[in-house]
Each structure stands twice: as structure tokens, then as C-alpha cells.
Design an enzyme around this catalytic site. Structure first.
Site, PDB file in Angstrom:
ATOM      1  N   GLY A  46      13.405   2.664 -36.858  1.00 42.00           N
ATOM      2  CA  GLY A  46      14.030   3.908 -36.409  1.00 42.00           C
ATOM      3  C   GLY A  46      15.168   4.329 -37.335  1.00 42.00           C
ATOM      4  N   ASN A  73       8.033  -1.353 -32.137  1.00 41.70           N
ATOM      5  CA  ASN A  73       6.678  -1.086 -31.620  1.00 41.70           C
ATOM      6  C   ASN A  73       6.123   0.227 -32.180  1.00 41.70           C
ATOM      7  OD1 ASN A  73       8.066   0.846 -30.223  1.00 41.70           O
ATOM      8  ND2 ASN A  73       7.452   0.179 -28.179  1.00 41.70           N
ATOM      9  N   ASP A  75       6.593  -4.928 -29.092  1.00 40.32           N
ATOM     10  CA  ASP A  75       7.344  -4.193 -28.069  1.00 40.32           C
ATOM     11  C   ASP A  75       8.278  -5.179 -27.367  1.00 40.32           C
ATOM     12  OD1 ASP A  75       8.247  -2.926 -25.808  1.00 40.32           O
ATOM     13  OD2 ASP A  75       6.284  -2.203 -25.155  1.00 40.32           O
ATOM     14  N   LYS A  94      12.433   0.764 -19.609  1.00 43.28           N
ATOM     15  CA  LYS A  94      12.036  -0.629 -19.811  1.00 43.28           C
ATOM     16  C   LYS A  94      12.707  -1.269 -21.020  1.00 43.28           C
ATOM     17  CE  LYS A  94       7.627  -1.793 -19.091  1.00 43.28           C
ATOM     18  NZ  LYS A  94       6.154  -1.626 -19.095  1.00 43.28           N
ATOM     19  N   GLY A 146      17.881 -13.373 -23.459  1.00 41.45           N
ATOM     20  CA  GLY A 146      17.275 -14.695 -23.280  1.00 41.45           C
ATOM     21  C   GLY A 146      17.037 -15.368 -24.619  1.00 41.45           C
ATOM     22  N   TYR A 188      17.662   7.272 -19.644  1.00 47.54           N
ATOM     23  CA  TYR A 188      18.339   6.710 -20.821  1.00 47.54           C
ATOM     24  C   TYR A 188      19.726   6.203 -20.418  1.00 47.54           C
ATOM     25  CZ  TYR A 188      20.194   6.630 -25.651  1.00 47.54           C
ATOM     26  OH  TYR A 188      20.736   6.267 -26.861  1.00 47.54           O
ATOM     27  N   TYR A 227      25.635 -11.956 -19.114  1.00 49.43           N
ATOM     28  CA  TYR A 227      25.247 -13.094 -19.970  1.00 49.43           C
ATOM     29  C   TYR A 227      26.480 -13.671 -20.668  1.00 49.43           C
ATOM     30  CZ  TYR A 227      20.194 -13.508 -19.651  1.00 49.43           C
ATOM     31  OH  TYR A 227      18.926 -13.775 -19.205  1.00 49.43           O
ATOM     32  N   ARG A 247      16.696  16.596 -31.597  1.00 50.11           N
ATOM     33  CA  ARG A 247      18.145  16.474 -31.730  1.00 50.11           C
ATOM     34  C   ARG A 247      18.650  17.622 -32.584  1.00 50.11           C
ATOM     35  NH1 ARG A 247      20.363  10.888 -30.611  1.00 50.11           N
ATOM     36  NH2 ARG A 247      21.125  12.307 -29.042  1.00 50.11           N
TER      37      ARG A 247
HETATM   38  N1  UDP Z   1      20.946  21.721 -29.045  1.00 53.39           N
HETATM   39  C1  UDP Z   1      20.763  23.060 -29.337  1.00 53.39           C
HETATM   40  N2  UDP Z   1      19.592  23.443 -29.970  1.00 53.39           N
HETATM   41  C2  UDP Z   1      18.629  22.562 -30.337  1.00 53.39           C
HETATM   42  C3  UDP Z   1      18.836  21.183 -30.055  1.00 53.39           C
HETATM   43  C4  UDP Z   1      20.002  20.801 -29.400  1.00 53.39           C
HETATM   44  O1  UDP Z   1      21.613  23.901 -29.030  1.00 53.39           O
HETATM   45  O2  UDP Z   1      17.596  22.983 -30.899  1.00 53.39           O
HETATM   46  C5  UDP Z   1      22.194  21.304 -28.357  1.00 53.39           C
HETATM   47  C6  UDP Z   1      21.965  20.458 -27.127  1.00 53.39           C
HETATM   48  O3  UDP Z   1      21.746  21.268 -25.993  1.00 53.39           O
HETATM   49  C7  UDP Z   1      23.274  19.683 -27.040  1.00 53.39           C
HETATM   50  C8  UDP Z   1      23.673  19.518 -28.506  1.00 53.39           C
HETATM   51  O4  UDP Z   1      22.929  20.490 -29.241  1.00 53.39           O
HETATM   52  O5  UDP Z   1      24.250  20.426 -26.389  1.00 53.39           O
HETATM   53  C9  UDP Z   1      23.356  18.144 -29.069  1.00 53.39           C
HETATM   54  O6  UDP Z   1      22.037  17.829 -28.752  1.00 53.39           O
HETATM   55  P1  UDP Z   1      21.315  16.497 -29.204  1.00 53.39           P
HETATM   56  O7  UDP Z   1      19.979  16.471 -28.555  1.00 53.39           O
HETATM   57  O8  UDP Z   1      21.374  16.376 -30.675  1.00 53.39           O
HETATM   58  O9  UDP Z   1      22.208  15.308 -28.670  1.00 53.39           O
HETATM   59  P2  UDP Z   1      22.926  14.975 -27.285  1.00 53.39           P
HETATM   60  O10 UDP Z   1      22.802  16.119 -26.321  1.00 53.39           O
HETATM   61  O11 UDP Z   1      22.256  13.753 -26.796  1.00 53.39           O
HETATM   62  O12 UDP Z   1      24.324  14.777 -27.714  1.00 53.39           O
END
Ligand code: UDP
Length: 325
Positions: A11, A33, A57, A92, A103, A146, A160, A187
Site C-alpha cells: 500500500g 493481501n 490476509d 476484520k 499474538g 474504519y 497486550y 481521497r
Molecule cells: N473531498 C472533496 N472532493 C473529493 C474528495 C474528497 O471535497 O473529490 C473532501 C472530503 O469530503 C473531505 C476532504 O476532502 O472533506 C478529505 O477527504 P479524504 O477522503 O482525502 O480524507 P478524510 O476525509 O478521510 O480526511
């Protein structure tokens, strides 16, 4: 040679951690995974003798032969689109996966660092967020899978530590960006850059007055590295306090990419935090760490990475399908 297990190794953060530990001369056992990770993020490491990869996984029993000094648990979906698509796996890996790795740490007498998140603060009522704040999380909202998995992860890790005397570290990671972010995971950084490069309008959710504070990946990795090697077992915020509204951030991206894209407004997703900024007093005092990379410089490096993607990769439609739905 010290041996370290890194989960979520293919990732975004996991792959940068692999780079760092290979460079520092550790033997790196990378595990993923590949549900949200991608082997292309670590393919350059396969040539090294001190790097090996397990396709596994971690929500299932984890076996690693030989000794282990350190474990870094970074396996988890980490974007709102992923939580919606794979909510059960998200729960999960944060709960069962963490239990398995604790563990394993106990069995190997290894120190374990877990990747927690600013999401444990939910939509915060305290600003900036310090480690003493308990958070404001909706357990049954879309982010709950999450947020609550990560909150449980912190609890079981501390248990732990106190019950078994395990050496544990908890990094509360705030928004981090840089090369190898998945272009279409929804994001905001890859979303805006992808839109600008494809010549599309930038989609601002809500009125854009919500804030985030973005940390460049190299700073984040340095903070995590220092925390692992410290002797502090309580949660530490790792992030960059330089806060900006999403509306202003969209303008920065337009300027940076030299495009003339318009912004368009879409509804704010449920439970989207209105403000977020880390209080990093603890990281400064305990780790002697603070971020160094300015957003303008980090964003340039990130844009370079996305500019190198093929047009096929640039046009994958995951995020756009989500926006249409
Ligand atoms: N956001 C946005 N347009 C997009 C994607 C995200 O305005 O196309 C906004 C989203 O609503 C949030 C902020 O950008 O307020 C950051 O979003 P991201 O998913 O990166 O992370 P997180 O919300 O988990 O901080």
C-alpha cells in the site's frame, strides 16, 4: 540483521516503510493481501536479498518463520470509498488482523507498532486534536467501520501491553499524501490531481469550508520510524499542522497543475469531519520530530508521480463512478 514484518506492505504507507527499512539494513518481510495494495509499489524491492514478500490476509492466522524484532501493522483499507465497498474486511483487519499480529509479536517477543488514525477523533469537537481528546465517532455511520476498528485496535494493543507486557507503539496518522497514493481511491489529493490532469472539474464535497492538514509521506515515515525506536507506548499524533480548507486546496491544485479547471460542488458525505489539525506537541517533545516538507514542495513531488502514470491508469474510472452514484 534485524527482521521486521510490515503488513499492508504494497500500500501507500506500507511501501514507503519497506523502502525505509530496506535502506536502513533491516531484513524486511512484507505482507499484503493485495485487495487495495498494488505490487507495483514494491516491485523495485524484489531484487534485494533483505526483502521478501508474503501474499497473505492478516485477518487469518499469521505465521512467519524465524525471529522477528519488529512488526509494523499497516494493513487496512484507508479511504471512504474503500470502507463503503469492503466494510467487513475493514473491520476484520483492524480487529482480527491486529489480534493475530499482537499474538505473533508476543510469540516472537517483538515490538509492534500499529497504524492508528486521526479518525479515532471522529468529527472532532476539540481543535486542534491532542492525544487526550477521546473523539466524537458515529459507530454506525459509513466511517464507523474504519473508525471503530481503529479504536478497538488501540484498545487491544494497550491491553497486550498492560496484560502481557508487550512492547507496543501507537501512531495516530493524520492525512498523508505523496507518490504511490492510489489514483482513484477517492481521497482528496489523488482525486483533485487526477481530475485536473484529465481536464475535469474538481469536485468539492460540501461548501469546501471543511479543513484538513496534509503531511508529506517522507515526514510521516520519519515520524513513524522515530516512534518505533522510542520508548513511548501511548498514542502519538503524526501529521503536519499546516491546515487548509478544501476549497483553498482545490485552488492550489488548479494553480499547481497549470490548468483552468472549474470547481463543482457535491453533497458532503455523511460524518465527513468539518475540521482536522494535529496537535504535535507530544511528537516534538518525545520524538524530537516535526514535519519539514512544505505543502507546495510535497505537492510538486506528488504531481511528478501522477504525471508519470500512463493514460490508461489516469483514466480508470473507480472514483468517477462513485461520484456519479
Ligand atoms: N473531498 C472533496 N472532493 C473529493 C474528495 C474528497 O471535497 O473529490 C473532501 C472530503 O469530503 C473531505 C476532504 O476532502 O472533506 C478529505 O477527504 P479524504 O477522503 O482525502 O480524507 P478524510 O476525509 O478521510 O480526511
Amino acid at each position: 540483521m534485524k527482521r521486521v514484518l510490515i503488513t499492508g506492505a504494497a500500500g501507500f504507507l506500507g511501501s514507503h516503510l519497506c523502502d525505509r527499512f530496506v535502506e536502513e539494513g533491516f531484513h524486511v518481510i512484507a505482507m499484503d493481501n493485495l485487495i487495495t495494495g498494488d505490487l507495483k509499489n514494491i516491485q523495485h524491492l524484489f531484487k534485494f536479498k533483505n526483502f521478501e514478500f508474503y501474499h497473505h490476509d492478516v485477518s487469518k492466522f499469521v505465521h512467519v518463520p524465524g525471529k522477528l524484532e519488529y512488526i509494523l501493522h499497516f494493513a487496512s483499507p484507508a479511504s471512504p470509498i474503500d470502507y463503503l465497498k469492503i466494510p467487513i474486511q475493514t473491520l476484520k483487519v483492524g480487529s482480527l488482523g491486529t489480534h493475530n499480529l499482537l499474538g505473533l509479536a508476543k510469540e516472537k517477543n517483538a515490538r509492534i507498532l500499529i497504524a492508528s488514525t486521526s479518525e479515532v477523533y471522529g468529527d472532532p469537537l476539540v481543535h486542534p486534536q491532542n492525544e487526550e481528546y477521546y473523539g466524537n465517532v458515529n459507530t454506525i455511520g459509513p466511517r464507523g467501520v474504519y473508525d471503530e476498528a481503529k479504536r478497538f485496535q488501540e484498545s487491544i494493543t494497550m491491553a497486550y501491553h498492560t496484560y502481557h507486557g508487550l512492547e507496543t507503539r501507537i501512531a495516530r496518522i493524520f492525512n498523508t499524501y505523496g507518490p504511490r497514493m492510489r489514483l482513484n481511491d477517492g481521497r482528496v489529493v489523488p482525486a483533485f490531481i487526477g481530475q485536473a490532469l484529465r481536464g475535469e472539474d474538481l469536485t468539492i464535497f460540501g461548501d469546501g469550508s471543511q479543513t484538513r492538514s496534509f503531511c508529506y509521506v517522507d515526514d510521516q515515515i520519519e515520524g513513524i520510524y522515530k516512534l518505533l525506536l522510542s520508548n513511548y507506548c501511548y498514542p502519538v499524533n503524526i501529521g503536519n499542522p499546516d491546515e487548509i480548507t478544501i476549497k483553498d486546496f482545490a485552488q492550489e491544485i488548479v494553480k499547481l497543475t497549470g490548468t483552468n479547471q472549474k470547481v463543482i460542488y457535491k453533497p458532503l458525505p455523511t460524518d465527513d469531519p468539518l475540521q482536522r489539525q494535529p496537535d504535535i506537541k507530544k511528537a516534538k517533545e518525545i520524538l524530537g520530530w516535526e514535519p519539514k516538507v512544505k505543502r507546495i514542495d510535497g505537492m510538486r513531488l506528488t504531481l511528478d508521480y501522477f504525471n508519470r502514470l500512463s493514460s490508461e491508469e489516469l483514466n480508470k474510472s473507480e472514483h468517477r463512478d462513485f461520484l456519479k452514484s
